[in-house]
Structures are given as structure tokens and as C-alpha cells.
Motif scaffolding. Sequence first.
Motif, PDB file in Angstrom:
ATOM      1  N   VAL A  58       0.563  -1.183   0.148  1.00  0.00           N
ATOM      2  CA  VAL A  58      -0.317   0.171   0.217  1.00  0.00           C
ATOM      3  C   VAL A  58       1.145   1.400  -0.076  1.00  0.00           C
ATOM      4  N   GLY A  59       1.908   1.257   1.281  1.00  0.00           N
ATOM      5  CA  GLY A  59       2.748   2.018   0.838  1.00  0.00           C
ATOM      6  C   GLY A  59       3.311   2.555  -0.426  1.00  0.00           C
ATOM      7  N   PRO A  60       4.157   1.968  -0.912  1.00  0.00           N
ATOM      8  CA  PRO A  60       4.854   2.872  -1.973  1.00  0.00           C
ATOM      9  C   PRO A  60       3.630   2.520  -3.049  1.00  0.00           C
ATOM     10  N   ALA A  61       2.399   2.025  -3.301  1.00  0.00           N
ATOM     11  CA  ALA A  61       1.315   2.430  -4.478  1.00  0.00           C
ATOM     12  C   ALA A  61       0.539   3.487  -4.146  1.00  0.00           C
ATOM     13  N   PHE A  62       0.639   4.237  -2.923  1.00  0.00           N
ATOM     14  CA  PHE A  62      -0.060   5.155  -2.037  1.00  0.00           C
ATOM     15  C   PHE A  62       0.954   6.929  -2.671  1.00  0.00           C
ATOM     16  N   GLU A  63       2.136   6.269  -2.423  1.00  0.00           N
ATOM     17  CA  GLU A  63       3.350   7.462  -3.062  1.00  0.00           C
ATOM     18  C   GLU A  63       3.680   8.033  -4.303  1.00  0.00           C
ATOM     19  N   ALA A  64       3.217   6.323  -5.395  1.00  0.00           N
ATOM     20  CA  ALA A  64       2.921   6.864  -7.024  1.00  0.00           C
ATOM     21  C   ALA A  64       2.009   7.299  -7.123  1.00  0.00           C
ATOM     22  N   ASP A  65       0.462   6.998  -6.587  1.00  0.00           N
ATOM     23  CA  ASP A  65      -0.567   7.459  -7.203  1.00  0.00           C
ATOM     24  C   ASP A  65      -0.649   9.338  -7.072  1.00  0.00           C
ATOM     25  N   SER A  66      -0.382   9.433  -5.216  1.00  0.00           N
ATOM     26  CA  SER A  66      -0.870  10.322  -4.982  1.00  0.00           C
ATOM     27  C   SER A  66       0.137  11.273  -4.940  1.00  0.00           C
ATOM     28  N   GLY A  67       1.189  11.252  -4.974  1.00  0.00           N
ATOM     29  CA  GLY A  67       3.144  12.303  -4.677  1.00  0.00           C
ATOM     30  C   GLY A  67       3.052  12.331  -3.007  1.00  0.00           C
ATOM     31  N   LEU A  68       2.250  11.918  -2.525  1.00  0.00           N
ATOM     32  CA  LEU A  68       2.736  11.951  -0.963  1.00  0.00           C
ATOM     33  C   LEU A  68       3.708  10.767  -0.730  1.00  0.00           C
ATOM     34  N   GLY A  69       4.328  11.772   0.264  1.00  0.00           N
ATOM     35  CA  GLY A  69       5.515  10.411   0.933  1.00  0.00           C
ATOM     36  C   GLY A  69       4.895   9.136   2.228  1.00  0.00           C
ATOM     37  N   TYR A  70       5.042   8.264   2.373  1.00  0.00           N
ATOM     38  CA  TYR A  70       4.517   7.547   3.498  1.00  0.00           C
ATOM     39  C   TYR A  70       5.885   7.356   4.303  1.00  0.00           C
ATOM     40  N   GLU A  71       5.283   7.290   5.210  1.00  0.00           N
ATOM     41  CA  GLU A  71       6.001   6.374   6.428  1.00  0.00           C
ATOM     42  C   GLU A  71       5.479   5.910   7.520  1.00  0.00           C
ATOM     43  N   GLY A  72       6.187   5.285   8.781  1.00  0.00           N
ATOM     44  CA  GLY A  72       4.963   4.501   9.070  1.00  0.00           C
ATOM     45  C   GLY A  72       5.736   3.692   9.975  1.00  0.00           C
ATOM     46  N   GLU A  73       4.946   3.480  11.417  1.00  0.00           N
ATOM     47  CA  GLU A  73       5.960   2.317  12.151  1.00  0.00           C
ATOM     48  C   GLU A  73       4.956   1.831  12.251  1.00  0.00           C
ATOM     49  N   ASP A 275      -1.914  17.122   9.532  1.00  0.00           N
ATOM     50  CA  ASP A 275      -1.961  17.378   8.143  1.00  0.00           C
ATOM     51  C   ASP A 275      -3.728  16.083   7.981  1.00  0.00           C
ATOM     52  N   PRO A 276      -4.942  15.855   7.966  1.00  0.00           N
ATOM     53  CA  PRO A 276      -5.410  15.873   7.827  1.00  0.00           C
ATOM     54  C   PRO A 276      -6.236  15.336   6.723  1.00  0.00           C
ATOM     55  N   ASP A 277      -5.270  16.351   6.211  1.00  0.00           N
ATOM     56  CA  ASP A 277      -6.287  15.708   4.677  1.00  0.00           C
ATOM     57  C   ASP A 277      -4.923  14.737   4.225  1.00  0.00           C
ATOM     58  N   ALA A 278      -3.935  14.838   4.517  1.00  0.00           N
ATOM     59  CA  ALA A 278      -2.981  13.719   4.282  1.00  0.00           C
ATOM     60  C   ALA A 278      -3.318  12.348   4.861  1.00  0.00           C
ATOM     61  N   GLY A 279      -3.828  12.055   5.816  1.00  0.00           N
ATOM     62  CA  GLY A 279      -4.714  10.916   6.264  1.00  0.00           C
ATOM     63  C   GLY A 279      -5.584  10.546   5.987  1.00  0.00           C
ATOM     64  N   ARG A 280      -6.680  11.063   5.834  1.00  0.00           N
ATOM     65  CA  ARG A 280      -7.985  11.520   4.913  1.00  0.00           C
ATOM     66  C   ARG A 280      -7.537  10.391   3.281  1.00  0.00           C
ATOM     67  N   ALA A 281      -6.574  11.661   2.906  1.00  0.00           N
ATOM     68  CA  ALA A 281      -6.439  10.757   1.233  1.00  0.00           C
ATOM     69  C   ALA A 281      -5.685   9.493   1.298  1.00  0.00           C
ATOM     70  N   PHE A 282      -5.051   9.345   2.242  1.00  0.00           N
ATOM     71  CA  PHE A 282      -4.383   7.316   2.552  1.00  0.00           C
ATOM     72  C   PHE A 282      -5.397   6.637   3.187  1.00  0.00           C
ATOM     73  N   VAL A 283      -6.100   6.634   4.017  1.00  0.00           N
ATOM     74  CA  VAL A 283      -7.044   6.192   4.450  1.00  0.00           C
ATOM     75  C   VAL A 283      -8.330   5.234   3.177  1.00  0.00           C
ATOM     76  N   ASP A 284      -8.506   6.647   2.366  1.00  0.00           N
ATOM     77  CA  ASP A 284      -9.213   6.676   1.045  1.00  0.00           C
ATOM     78  C   ASP A 284      -8.672   5.568  -0.037  1.00  0.00           C
ATOM     79  N   TYR A 285      -7.684   5.599  -0.168  1.00  0.00           N
ATOM     80  CA  TYR A 285      -6.468   4.821  -0.641  1.00  0.00           C
ATOM     81  C   TYR A 285      -6.320   3.662  -0.464  1.00  0.00           C
ATOM     82  N   LEU A 286      -6.421   3.203   0.799  1.00  0.00           N
ATOM     83  CA  LEU A 286      -6.817   1.939   1.343  1.00  0.00           C
ATOM     84  C   LEU A 286      -7.858   2.024   0.694  1.00  0.00           C
ATOM     85  N   LEU A 287      -8.324   1.715   1.085  1.00  0.00           N
ATOM     86  CA  LEU A 287     -10.366   1.769   0.400  1.00  0.00           C
ATOM     87  C   LEU A 287     -10.578   1.127  -0.577  1.00  0.00           C
ATOM     88  N   GLU A 288      -9.887   1.847  -1.345  1.00  0.00           N
ATOM     89  CA  GLU A 288     -10.209   1.861  -3.222  1.00  0.00           C
ATOM     90  C   GLU A 288      -8.912   1.551  -3.894  1.00  0.00           C
TER      91      GLU A 288
END
Length: 317
Positions: A58-73, A275-288
Amino acid sequence: MHSRDGCAGSAPRGRRSVLAAAGGLTAGLVGTAGCLGETDSVRVLAAGSLAVALENGVGPAFEADSGLGYEGEYYGTNALLRLVEDGTKYPDVVIGADVDLLRERLYPDCAGWDVEFAANEVVIGYAAETEPGRRLADGEPWYEVFADADDGAIAISDPDLDPLGYRALLLFELAEREHGLEGFRDAMADEVHRVPDEPRLLAGVESGNSACAVAYANMATERDVAVRTLDDAYNFGDPGSADRYARASYTTESGHTVEGSPVIYTATVRRGTDDPDAGRAFVDYLLENDDLLVEHGLRVDDSLPRFHGEPPEAIEP
């Protein structure tokens, strides 16, 4: 309503240096150590069993499609919720492996909604060349194999940090009831080896430090271990068996009592995030893009996603 430091507002400036100094608190980090807080990125704090699916899928795909970085713990759910509650971590998105636990701990101060998006089940991963492994491969009842195993041969994650750990103990309790095995749960609780870092649980089986480990199905598919599946009666993978699972319970060392429940992952955007917008974008991407989850051994059926509370318009069903 009271406020917790980790949920009432944004992260303090300069927290990257604070995180870098707190080495013990970053033990669960996979990937970008100490980077929570970068701009133009989404910061995700998630259950350890999702580490590979998020880091490699999910993380790399989100980065490629959204232009945002992904940082996970990644930590056990109980541990990561504590980090959010006490203000040690400031993620945009929180993902847990126990729906009730997340709502009990984060609502209403840290979250006002969440969405259940994927399911899992408990299995036994084992090394086929060990005596317990050979017996499991031959089809012997797993609980008889476990009862005969040497101390430390069976690994579980830490039940005070992680739902997978207490689900292992609840598995033993449900098997005890199902098969009339008096004292089985207590005996196993004394004999198992407890691994504090969930992502390393099956690594011990691969390295020969453990013969077997109670793990999630997706974790086992990602490692080079043999797998013994379990009946729905106690694998925590059947929503129709929720009432049966709830008959078993565990009280953590902090005094929090949890009941058995199906393994469902749920996500929310933390209140007060930078950054709630980034958070919402990631959750939406997860569901889609649930196919990325299925590729990594998780289950997404027609009952998912399920929303609780009032999700923002950006990710409403």
C-alpha cells in the motif's frame, strides 16, 4: 471532556530530534526510522502484522499515485494506542487490529470515527524439521502437540502489547473448553516464549529459535514457514463465531480487560493531526485499493468496509 496530550493538538516543533533520542520507543519501526514529521508525507502508526502489506504494498503504491510520501511505524495495537494517548507519537493515521480496543482507547479525544477495512485469522506457523512441526504436519491435534512441547518451543507475541498475543492465550482457553483440556491455558501461558516485537515473531521459527508460533495468516504467507490452519471455533477469523470468541477474556498488566473478537483491522485519522487531508487521502486510498491487501494475505469480503461514527465526506461510503 478531558484532553490527552497526544490527541488535543498538533505535534510540537522539533519532535524528530526527540524521536531520534528515544531509541527504545522506535524499536518497532520498519522503513523510515525517526522520520515521522516530514512534510508532504502521511504518517501512519499501524499494527505490526500489517508491516509488510503497508511497507511493500500500500505505501509504495500510495506514494506513486498520490505524490505524497509514506512513513510508517509498526507496534502491537495496545502499545501503539498507548503511544498515541500519551502524546509520544503524532501520526496522521492510526490502524489497529482490535476494533473494540481502538474505540475504547481513542474515542472521543483522539478519534470520532473509524473504518473497518480488512480481516485476518489466527494460524500456527511451524518449522517442519522440528518434532512439534513433524507432528503438526502429520495431522495430530495441535493442542496435543503444544501440550507436549518443551518450554519455549511455542512462541506468541506479548499479550500486554499486542492483540495477537492475547488472542493466542484466548485460543488456548477456547481449545480448553472445546476439548475438555483442564488447565491447558494456564499451562501454555507458563511455557510459551513471548516475543515483544510482532514482526519478528515468525523470524524465530525460521531461525530455529522456536518450533512453532501463533501468528496471523497474512504473516505466515509472507514467511518461509509451514502453516497449520485452525477451526473457526477458535481462529478468530469467523464473524459468525463472535459470541463464542467473547467467552474468553484477558486482563493486561495495566488492568485493561479484553474479550475475544474476530480479527478486524480498523483505521482512523487522529484528531489534532498536523495534516488531516493527507490522513484522509491515505485512508481513502486504502479502501479503494483493497486488492493490495488481498495480495498480502488479508481478507476483504463484501461486508467491508464498515464505518463507525461520522467519517469525513472525503472518505464516506
